[in-house]
Design an enzyme around this catalytic site. Structure first.
Site, mmCIF file in Angstrom:
data_model
loop_
_atom_site.group_PDB
_atom_site.id
_atom_site.type_symbol
_atom_site.label_atom_id
_atom_site.label_comp_id
_atom_site.label_asym_id
_atom_site.label_seq_id
_atom_site.Cartn_x
_atom_site.Cartn_y
_atom_site.Cartn_z
ATOM 1 N N ASP A 96 28.502 16.573 64.726
ATOM 2 C CA ASP A 96 28.436 17.196 66.043
ATOM 3 C C ASP A 96 27.798 16.201 67.012
ATOM 4 O OD1 ASP A 96 25.799 17.176 65.389
ATOM 5 O OD2 ASP A 96 25.542 19.342 65.367
ATOM 6 N N SER A 97 27.706 16.572 68.265
ATOM 7 C CA SER A 97 27.251 15.609 69.268
ATOM 8 C C SER A 97 25.743 15.599 69.423
ATOM 9 C CB SER A 97 27.847 15.975 70.611
ATOM 10 O OG SER A 97 27.271 17.193 71.059
ATOM 11 N N GLY A 98 25.072 16.584 68.859
ATOM 12 C CA GLY A 98 23.640 16.703 69.068
ATOM 13 C C GLY A 98 23.297 17.591 70.251
ATOM 14 N N GLY A 99 24.303 17.887 71.074
ATOM 15 C CA GLY A 99 24.063 18.702 72.267
ATOM 16 C C GLY A 99 23.434 20.043 71.936
ATOM 17 N N GLY A 225 29.521 26.697 72.112
ATOM 18 C CA GLY A 225 28.760 27.723 72.818
ATOM 19 C C GLY A 225 28.963 29.106 72.244
ATOM 20 N N ASP A 275 32.796 25.808 61.026
ATOM 21 C CA ASP A 275 31.627 25.412 60.251
ATOM 22 C C ASP A 275 30.560 26.446 60.497
ATOM 23 O OD1 ASP A 275 30.859 24.382 63.055
ATOM 24 O OD2 ASP A 275 29.021 24.210 61.900
ATOM 25 N N CYS A 313 35.008 35.733 40.951
ATOM 26 C CA CYS A 313 34.747 34.337 41.327
ATOM 27 C C CYS A 313 34.683 33.457 40.087
ATOM 28 C CB CYS A 313 33.430 34.272 42.105
ATOM 29 S SG CYS A 313 32.983 32.602 42.591
ATOM 30 N N CYS A 315 33.270 30.375 40.026
ATOM 31 C CA CYS A 315 32.268 29.306 40.150
ATOM 32 C C CYS A 315 31.326 29.318 38.943
ATOM 33 C CB CYS A 315 31.494 29.434 41.465
ATOM 34 S SG CYS A 315 30.123 30.605 41.442
ATOM 35 N N HIS A 344 27.652 29.373 44.844
ATOM 36 C CA HIS A 344 28.534 30.543 44.916
ATOM 37 C C HIS A 344 28.962 30.849 46.360
ATOM 38 C CE1 HIS A 344 30.409 34.368 44.715
ATOM 39 N NE2 HIS A 344 29.609 34.733 45.705
HETATM 40 ZN ZN LIG Z 1 30.735 32.630 42.293
#
Ligand SMILES: [Zn+2]
Length: 380
Positions: A96-99, A225, A275, A313, A315, A344
């Protein structure tokens, strides 16, 4: 497709704005829509890059320019061979830009047309971010995708202030873009730069901002934003407003979103990249996302629960451990808890993205959306 940063659209939903595609970065192909785990300090807290690239098959990570700029600094990271080598991550990195952090974390700050002067939250030292300096820092990191410096106003804010901040963001984007194009021509490595649509929660400002940024013909566009305390329907509305003006051929990135049940909603509005710190941060706080809803692992009802956290799941956490054991680790404050829980939660986000992508590619996205909209959010 842009030569410098190819984005290939593989399928588009016939009803919604959703699409599936491939981002060709210098560090591999990223399948979109994609969720990017956040590695603020050049690490996704609790997970080794081996796990991220291995079982989780993460293709792209996000790292924070503000934090890495202050510590250990772009010069050191450049000297260590860039972020990829520094953190032993061979796949793509977006910074990211840090903004956002300058406007939310740092103490005193002074904004001028040239940039922003701020004090480090670590030791109070004064620093300046300009559109050029943040591009340069991100190039020192060796990021695959860089963001332009933007002003992210707090919420709520007046229309007048939001307009000033938006205009400043557009001005900075023009400066950053020109600087980046010149630097890109000199570099042997391949990078992309995304400007950021701002405008707080005002549709007219979002439109004005998007329209001006489109003129830059950038590699991709971010919508920033968001997740600053506004009601969720408003975040979605702002994305919808901005997206309508962004070029279909370029990737769109909604910054800092969202909850598991919101991911399909953003994708339905034409978002390719997202993200959020939620999967990792919430994992550490005992909030675990499963295919059947959210589990708050400290609750007494899990004390003797032999079942896996999420039976669906695959995982390591869900394959090998019981809810009772995870609750015990959490109560005891064990490091392993954070590692297993984060593994997880990140897996859950990636599984959702895989379902989304599969639904778009197979032409069943509207039906998928219907199903997830009626699914429970909390475990009863
Ligand atoms: Zn899991």
């Amino acid at each position: 497709m842009s030569d410098s940063f190819p984005f290939e659209i593989q399928a588009e939903c016939r009803v919604t704005r959703a699409r599936a595609g491939l981002l060709h970065t210098a560090h591999g192909i990223v399948e979109t829509p994609v969720f990017m785990p956040v590695g603020t300090q050049a690490t996704v807290k609790g997970l080794a890059p081996r796990e991220l690239a291995g079982d989780l098959d993460v293709r792209i990570l996000l790292a924070n320019t503000y934090h890495l700029y202050l510590r250990p600094g772009p010069d050191l990271i450049r000297a260590m061979g860039g972020l990829h080598r520094f953190m032993s991550w061979p796949r793509a990195i977006l910074t990211d830009s840090g903004g956002f952090q300058v406007f939310s974390l740092s103490g005193l700050r002074k904004i001028t047309a040239e940039g922003v002067v701020f004090q480090s939250h670590l030791n109070g030292d004064t620093h300046t971010f300009t559109p050029e300096s943040t591009v340069e820092a991100q190039l020192a990191f060796g990021s695959d995708i860089l963001m332009v410096l933007d002003e992210c106003p707090e919420y709520p804010v007046s229309h007048e202030y939001a307009r000033t901040a938006m205009q400043r963001t557009v001005g900075w984007a023009r400066t950053a873009h020109a600087y980046f194009e010149q630097r890109r021509a000199e570099l042997p490595t391949r990078h992309a730069l995304f400007p950021i649509v701002q405008g707080s929660m005002f549709a007219d400002l979002r439109r004005e901002c998007a329209a001006q940024l489109v003129e830059l013909q950038a590699d991709g566009y971010a919508i920033g934003g968001l997740s600053v305390g506004e009601p969720r329907p408003l975040s979605l509305e702002m994305v919808e407003t901005a997206e309508a003006l962004l070029p279909r051929a370029r990737p769109r990135y909604a910054m800092g979103v969202g909850l598991p049940e919101e991911l399909p909603e953003y994708v339905a509005r034409g978002v390719d990249m997202m993200d959020c710190v939620l999967p990792s941060r919430n994992a550490r706080n005992g909030c675990l996302f499963t295919s059947q809803g959210t589990v708050r692992i400290k609750q007494a009802r899990y004390r003797e629960d032999v079942r896996p956290l999420d039976p669906r799941c695959k995982c390591y956490t869900c394959t090998c451990f019981s809810r009772a054991y995870l609750r015990h680790l959490f109560q005891a404050g064990e490091i392993l808890y954070a590692a297993l829980a984060t593994l997880h939660n990140v897996k859950r986000y990636l599984d959702i993205m895989r379902e989304i992508r599969h639904a778009i590619l197979s032409g069943g996205y509207p039906e998928y959306l219907q199903t997830v909209r009626s699914a429970p959010v909390e475990i009863e």
